[in-house]
Write a protein that holds these residues in place. Structure first.
Motif, PDB file in Angstrom:
ATOM      1  N   CYS A 134       0.813  -1.223   0.000  1.00 37.01           N
ATOM      2  CA  CYS A 134       0.000   0.000   0.000  1.00 37.01           C
ATOM      3  C   CYS A 134       0.847   1.273   0.000  1.00 37.01           C
ATOM      4  O   CYS A 134       0.297   2.378   0.021  1.00 37.01           O
ATOM      5  N   THR A 135       2.167   1.129  -0.004  1.00 39.06           N
ATOM      6  CA  THR A 135       3.059   2.289   0.115  1.00 39.06           C
ATOM      7  C   THR A 135       2.752   3.364  -0.917  1.00 39.06           C
ATOM      8  O   THR A 135       2.671   4.552  -0.602  1.00 39.06           O
ATOM      9  N   PHE A 136       2.523   2.944  -2.159  1.00 36.12           N
ATOM     10  CA  PHE A 136       2.365   3.921  -3.239  1.00 36.12           C
ATOM     11  C   PHE A 136       0.911   4.346  -3.445  1.00 36.12           C
ATOM     12  O   PHE A 136       0.621   5.176  -4.292  1.00 36.12           O
ATOM     13  N   GLU A 137      -0.006   3.740  -2.680  1.00 35.40           N
ATOM     14  CA  GLU A 137      -1.410   4.122  -2.800  1.00 35.40           C
ATOM     15  C   GLU A 137      -1.850   5.056  -1.686  1.00 35.40           C
ATOM     16  O   GLU A 137      -2.810   5.807  -1.842  1.00 35.40           O
ATOM     17  N   SER A 138      -1.137   5.015  -0.547  1.00 30.26           N
ATOM     18  CA  SER A 138      -1.597   5.759   0.633  1.00 30.26           C
ATOM     19  C   SER A 138      -1.668   7.255   0.378  1.00 30.26           C
ATOM     20  O   SER A 138      -2.606   7.924   0.803  1.00 30.26           O
ATOM     21  N   ALA A 139      -0.669   7.788  -0.339  1.00 35.61           N
ATOM     22  CA  ALA A 139      -0.657   9.230  -0.596  1.00 35.61           C
ATOM     23  C   ALA A 139      -1.633   9.606  -1.703  1.00 35.61           C
ATOM     24  O   ALA A 139      -2.296  10.644  -1.641  1.00 35.61           O
TER      25      ALA A 139
END
Length: 321
Positions: A134-139
């Motif tokens: 989810c690292t690249f979706e959270s922002a």
């Protein structure tokens, strides 16, 4: 063979839903149409022309028992549809793979169930994997992530509710429904509960924008009505196949099949949408698979703890005056 159909219909249900929402972003409408398709197909298969089962006339007991199911379905499916409209299908299902964590946490905190260290250790790669995935979706889309977490929490809550609050005892045996009747009444109840939500959320948007179908992302090769029909059909098939597998296999076999289904749906979604996966996300998805496998091997400890808690509660109930 049945499991392969289950994996295929599950993947098609998510992917056709995403395709619809890419072109026509009304997740609440998609959800209510899914319930309508499932209830409609149940009526078709219980009609005099096919009659796989006989439609049970509605009674107060049937409506009372299926109302909670309908409520949980509304929450779970609506959160899931909103999540799929905002973030990739693979990310949504990776987050849903956190269900074991929510289950263990709920039983431990709410009911005092104690688990073995092996069970807790299996949750570590699961948590790290989902965080990396989810690292690249959270922002970019926190709403989509929150809805995916909400969907997972609702489905875990429903499982706990029906295990703990509504056990299948002698008082409900006379009202026990077969698979088609249970699916029909729960879906029909969910459809009825969705009507006011749909009127409040999507209906005004549809009235204001009825002739326009804005597109984003890639163009789909078929029309939206075609995808709605496909989505409703595979959604029904997915539900009925899950019932059949659950009733014809042991809980352990069903658990393994569910694990493989989760992996299959995520992989098929990545290929279907030609999704670019960052190496860090790929590592996260891989760790999530590992965590699911480790949890599955520790599942006997989980079930032993829950059964022990049920025996303690039964003994306590017998001691009450």
């Amino acid at each position: 063979l049945l499991c392969s159909f289950w994996y295929t219909t599950s993947a098609l249900s998510s992917n056709t839903g995403k395709t619809i929402l890419n072109q026509w972003n009304h997740p609440v409408t998609l959800t209510i149409i899914q319930f309508a398709f499932v209830a409609g197909y149940c009526l078709l298969f219980m009609s005099p022309f096919i009659q796989f089962a006989k439609l049970r006339p509605p009674t107060g007991a049937i409506l009372r028992s299926t109302l909670p199911m309908g409520m949980f379905q509304v929450g779970g499916h609506m959160f899931s549809s909103i999540a799929i409209s905002k973030i990739p299908v693979s990310t949504v299902h990776t987050i849903k793979a956190l269900s074991p964590l929510f289950t263990v946490a709920a039983y431990a905190m709410l009911f005092g169930v104690k688990y073995s260290p092996r069970t807790y250790f299996s949750l570590v790669p699961l948590i790290i994997g989902v965080m990396l995935a989810c690292t690249f979706e959270s922002a970019s889309n926190p709403t989509g992530l929150l809805c995916a977490f909400g969907s997972a929490l609702v489905f875990v809550s429903s499982n706990i509710f029906f295990k703990k609050i509504m056990p299948s005892g002698s008082q409900t045996s006379s009202h026990k429904l077969d698979k088609l009747n249970l699916l029909f009444y729960s879906s029909a109840m969910a459809f009825a509960l969705m009507i006011p939500i749909w009127c409040f959320t999507d209906l005004p948007l549809l009235a204001a924008d009825s002739a326009q179908h804005p597109t984003r992302g890639h163009e789909a090769p078929h029309s939206i009505p075609y995808y709605f029909f496909m989505n409703g059909t595979v959604h029904f098939a997915q539900n009925i196949i899950a019932f059949v597998i659950l009733s014809s296999t042991s809980p352990v076999t069903y658990s393994i099949a569910s694990l493989i289904k989760r992996v299959a749906v995520i992989c098929i979604a990545i290929v279907w949408f030609n999704q670019n996966v960052h190496p860090m996300q790929g590592l996260g998805i891989g760790m999530t698979f590992l965590g699911l496998y480790m949890y599955n091997t520790a599942k006997s400890d989980v079930e032993r703890g829950e059964n022990k808690m049920r025996r303690v509660e039964a003994t306590r109930d017998m001691m009450l005056p």
